[in-house]
Design a protein around this motif. Structure first.
Motif, PDB file in Angstrom:
ATOM      1  N   PRO A  13       0.821  -1.231   0.000  1.00 26.78           N
ATOM      2  CA  PRO A  13       0.000   0.000   0.000  1.00 26.78           C
ATOM      3  C   PRO A  13       0.846   1.269   0.000  1.00 26.78           C
ATOM      4  CG  PRO A  13      -0.890  -1.586   1.545  1.00 26.78           C
ATOM      5  CD  PRO A  13       0.428  -2.144   1.073  1.00 26.78           C
ATOM      6  N   ARG A  14       1.980   1.226   0.679  1.00 28.79           N
ATOM      7  CA  ARG A  14       2.831   2.430   0.722  1.00 28.79           C
ATOM      8  C   ARG A  14       3.525   2.641  -0.618  1.00 28.79           C
ATOM      9  NH1 ARG A  14       5.096   2.383   6.803  1.00 28.79           N
ATOM     10  NH2 ARG A  14       6.091   4.269   6.050  1.00 28.79           N
ATOM     11  N   ARG A  16       2.240   1.795  -3.403  1.00 32.54           N
ATOM     12  CA  ARG A  16       1.177   2.267  -4.298  1.00 32.54           C
ATOM     13  C   ARG A  16       0.898   3.754  -4.084  1.00 32.54           C
ATOM     14  NH1 ARG A  16      -4.117  -0.059  -4.060  1.00 32.54           N
ATOM     15  NH2 ARG A  16      -4.295   0.312  -6.299  1.00 32.54           N
ATOM     16  N   ARG A  17       0.879   4.162  -2.809  1.00 34.43           N
ATOM     17  CA  ARG A  17       0.614   5.581  -2.527  1.00 34.43           C
ATOM     18  C   ARG A  17       1.689   6.454  -3.172  1.00 34.43           C
ATOM     19  NH1 ARG A  17       1.027   7.763   3.604  1.00 34.43           N
ATOM     20  NH2 ARG A  17       3.021   6.722   3.383  1.00 34.43           N
ATOM     21  N   ARG A  20       1.454   6.392  -6.956  1.00 34.26           N
ATOM     22  CA  ARG A  20       0.298   7.144  -7.448  1.00 34.26           C
ATOM     23  C   ARG A  20       0.628   8.634  -7.507  1.00 34.26           C
ATOM     24  NH1 ARG A  20      -5.228   6.060  -6.539  1.00 34.26           N
ATOM     25  NH2 ARG A  20      -4.557   3.896  -6.457  1.00 34.26           N
ATOM     26  N   VAL A  99      -8.025  19.684  -4.423  1.00 33.34           N
ATOM     27  CA  VAL A  99      -7.331  18.430  -4.651  1.00 33.34           C
ATOM     28  C   VAL A  99      -6.760  18.371  -6.060  1.00 33.34           C
ATOM     29  CG1 VAL A  99      -7.909  16.024  -5.138  1.00 33.34           C
ATOM     30  CG2 VAL A  99      -8.445  17.019  -2.920  1.00 33.34           C
ATOM     31  N   ILE A 102      -3.538  20.299  -6.460  1.00 27.47           N
ATOM     32  CA  ILE A 102      -2.304  19.707  -5.958  1.00 27.47           C
ATOM     33  C   ILE A 102      -1.803  18.661  -6.949  1.00 27.47           C
ATOM     34  CG2 ILE A 102      -3.318  17.897  -4.495  1.00 27.47           C
ATOM     35  CD1 ILE A 102      -0.726  19.646  -2.794  1.00 27.47           C
ATOM     36  N   LEU A 122       5.104  12.115   2.273  1.00 30.51           N
ATOM     37  CA  LEU A 122       4.166  11.004   2.438  1.00 30.51           C
ATOM     38  C   LEU A 122       4.775   9.868   3.247  1.00 30.51           C
ATOM     39  CD1 LEU A 122       2.569  10.679  -1.129  1.00 30.51           C
ATOM     40  CD2 LEU A 122       1.636  11.822   0.880  1.00 30.51           C
TER      41      LEU A 122
ATOM     42  N   LEU B  50      -1.858  18.934   2.469  1.00 33.29           N
ATOM     43  CA  LEU B  50      -2.655  18.691   1.256  1.00 33.29           C
ATOM     44  C   LEU B  50      -2.208  17.419   0.546  1.00 33.29           C
ATOM     45  CD1 LEU B  50      -3.164  22.150  -0.468  1.00 33.29           C
ATOM     46  CD2 LEU B  50      -4.935  20.471   0.015  1.00 33.29           C
ATOM     47  N   LEU B  51      -0.887  17.256   0.474  1.00 32.83           N
ATOM     48  CA  LEU B  51      -0.346  16.056  -0.173  1.00 32.83           C
ATOM     49  C   LEU B  51      -0.837  14.802   0.541  1.00 32.83           C
ATOM     50  CD1 LEU B  51       3.410  16.771  -0.993  1.00 32.83           C
ATOM     51  CD2 LEU B  51       1.610  16.186  -2.598  1.00 32.83           C
ATOM     52  N   ARG B  52      -0.757  14.849   1.867  1.00 31.52           N
ATOM     53  CA  ARG B  52      -1.182  13.673   2.636  1.00 31.52           C
ATOM     54  C   ARG B  52      -2.671  13.434   2.478  1.00 31.52           C
ATOM     55  NH1 ARG B  52       2.522  15.115   7.901  1.00 31.52           N
ATOM     56  NH2 ARG B  52       4.485  14.505   6.912  1.00 31.52           N
ATOM     57  N   ARG B  54      -4.452  14.187   0.025  1.00 31.22           N
ATOM     58  CA  ARG B  54      -4.744  13.734  -1.331  1.00 31.22           C
ATOM     59  C   ARG B  54      -4.397  12.261  -1.512  1.00 31.22           C
ATOM     60  NH1 ARG B  54      -6.499  11.979  -5.154  1.00 31.22           N
ATOM     61  NH2 ARG B  54      -6.044  12.389  -7.335  1.00 31.22           N
ATOM     62  N   TYR B  55      -3.271  11.814  -0.981  1.00 26.36           N
ATOM     63  CA  TYR B  55      -2.765  10.489  -1.341  1.00 26.36           C
ATOM     64  C   TYR B  55      -2.836   9.432  -0.241  1.00 26.36           C
ATOM     65  CZ  TYR B  55      -1.225  12.708  -5.595  1.00 26.36           C
ATOM     66  OH  TYR B  55      -1.226  13.374  -6.788  1.00 26.36           O
ATOM     67  N   ASP B  56      -3.069   9.826   0.990  1.00 29.61           N
ATOM     68  CA  ASP B  56      -3.098   8.807   2.056  1.00 29.61           C
ATOM     69  C   ASP B  56      -4.237   7.810   1.855  1.00 29.61           C
ATOM     70  OD1 ASP B  56      -0.827   9.619   3.249  1.00 29.61           O
ATOM     71  OD2 ASP B  56      -1.759  10.571   4.988  1.00 29.61           O
ATOM     72  N   VAL B  58      -4.914   6.172  -0.643  1.00 29.00           N
ATOM     73  CA  VAL B  58      -4.460   5.001  -1.411  1.00 29.00           C
ATOM     74  C   VAL B  58      -4.139   3.838  -0.461  1.00 29.00           C
ATOM     75  CG1 VAL B  58      -2.708   4.145  -3.029  1.00 29.00           C
ATOM     76  CG2 VAL B  58      -3.546   6.478  -3.231  1.00 29.00           C
ATOM     77  N   LEU B  59      -3.695   4.182   0.748  1.00 26.39           N
ATOM     78  CA  LEU B  59      -3.326   3.142   1.714  1.00 26.39           C
ATOM     79  C   LEU B  59      -4.502   2.237   2.051  1.00 26.39           C
ATOM     80  CD1 LEU B  59      -1.169   5.203   4.243  1.00 26.39           C
ATOM     81  CD2 LEU B  59      -0.357   3.688   2.431  1.00 26.39           C
TER      82      LEU B  59
END
Lengths: 169, 256
Positions: A13-14, A16-17, A20, A99, A102, A122, B50-52, B54-56, B58-59
């Motif tokens: 999952p990490r 993939r994040r 992405r 969103v 970004i 992230l 914002l980044l987090r 947006r993409y967290d 996916v986890l």
């Protein structure tokens, strides 16, 4: 072996994040993760037990991605260079941090800046881990991070043009 | 000398927790006196948040089966390339043995074993669905060409089902060798990258129809059926109920 497989699966999952955010596209991201996992499996004999599995996998992903971008660069306009991302940034509405903004702002960074920004932001890697994962000096991590974040900040604040250095009063 | 100022490096290192305690205190003291720098710090923090945001997410998404598959089977783990070669070899061997197998097919089918062509469909699924760079010969962007080309090669009018309603979109298709001549494979994938393949071959008998039949080959599940001049097999690594739902959609699309 089984335990290793489980540990890798926990990290998918990490991966993939990160993929992405790096590619900006779901199927391209999963293709990148799949290539990374396959490469990792082929290089399993090179992995030393006790070393950092996450950093190892992200290093492989970095290499796979750089190769993909390079092979695509001949026919497309993707660039690895920090400087090449200086395409004009279209102003967005200053008060709207959306969103979608970004996504597109991130897509306008160079691949190198994006990597650092995402590993630190992230993955919450330390600067030192990021430097080791990407195989670059820690000073380079800091300068890419600083430039990348400044660009994102400017784009999201709706400041036109590539981010300029602030005039010192 | 000028008053010491907060540098960009200070701001980022502070934000990312890279500074030891005395350094943090130094930066905090400078920030208290420098509202511009403090505002920039806030904006950088917003960028990170914002980044987090947006993409967290996916986890929490389910991991596509094709990614788990890479890490779950022992054979693949050590020899992914070899396994693919083995799959191709098995496929070729099946072709060689087809004549021999066909001999017993009619009775075997009666006992519920899948016919050779359904096995071929499953092997073709195993060979091509994990393919990253070349999953298909002709992509969905050239759908009209794809259907015209394969219809011509198979000698029957093909139609490509649209499976958007059940969450799958067309990736494209390719020509395959069947037991007696050309066969076609259409590949679909869902938003998670989970892939299904629809295998189509031509029948000798023109007006036969069968119900859906189910077979399983390792992780691959297959629904296959005969519809007039065509034999169709839908293969995938999803569970039986889901696969049946898609197979039903395929059937309905082809028999409006």
């Amino acid at each position: 072996m089984n335990e290793f497989g489980t540990r890798v699966q926990e990290l998918i999952p990490r991966l993939r994040r990160y993929a992405r955010a790096l590619t900006g596209e779901r199927s391209a991201a999963d293709d990148l993760v799949q290539d990374t996992l396959e490469r990792a499996w082929n290089k399993l004999h090179l992995w030393r037990d006790g070393s950092d599995l996450r950093a190892w996998l992200f290093t492989i992903m970095h290499n796979v991605h750089v190769n993909q971008v390079r092979s695509r660069a001949a026919s497309a306009t993707v660039s690895l260079d920090d400087e090449a991302a200086d395409a004009p940034v279209r102003p967005t509405q200053a008060d709207m941090l959306e969103v979608r903004d970004i996504d597109s702002a991130l897509g306008r960074l160079s691949v190198h800046q994006r990597e650092v920004l995402l590993l630190v932001g992230l993955e919450r890697m330390s600067y030192d881990e990021t430097a080791r994962t990407l195989g670059i000096p820690i000073g380079t991590v800091m300068s890419r991070l600083s430039r990348g974040r400044e660009r994102l900040r400017a784009a999201l604040a709706g400041e036109p043009g590539p981010a300029n250095l602030k005039v010192v009063k | 000398m000028n008053k010491p100022r907060v540098t960009e490096a200070d701001l980022h290192s502070y934000l990312d927790g890279e500074l030891p305690a005395p350094e943090r205190a130094r930066v905090e003291a400078l920030l208290a006196d420098d509202s511009d720098a403090e505002q920039r710090l806030g904006e950088y923090r917003q960028v990170v948040d914002l980044l987090r945001e947006r993409y967290d997410g996916v986890l929490d998404e389910p991991v596509p089966q094709r990614l788990i598959a890479v890490t779950s089977t022992a054979k693949r783990r050590a020899f992914p390339v070899l396994l693919r070669c083995a799959a191709v070899f098995a496929w070729v061997a099946l072709g060689g043995l087809a004549g021999w197998h066909l001999h017993g097919v009619q009775t075997r089918e009666d006992r519920g074993a899948a016919p050779v062509w359904a096995h071929r469909a499953a092997v073709a699924h195993i060979v091509y669905s994990p393919e990253v760079r070349h999953p298909v010969e002709v992509g969905a962007d050239q759908e009209a060409h794809l259907v015209a080309w394969l219809s011509k090669r198979l000698g029957t009018q093909l139609r490509i089902p649209q499976l958007g309603a059940v969450g799958y979109s067309l990736v494209g298709g390719r020509l395959l060798p069947g037991e007696r001549g050309p066969a076609a494979q259409f590949m679909y994938q869902d938003a998670q990258g989970q892939r299904l393949t629809l295998y189509v071959r031509t029948n000798r008998e023109q007006n036969k129809e069968t119900a859906f039949r189910f077979a399983q080959d390792g992780n691959v599940r297959i629904f296959y059926w005969v519809d007039r001049s065509q034999g169709l097999a839908l293969s995938g690594e999803i569970d039986k109920e889901q696969l049946l739902r898609v197979a039903t959609a395929v059937y309905q699309q082809l028999n409006p």
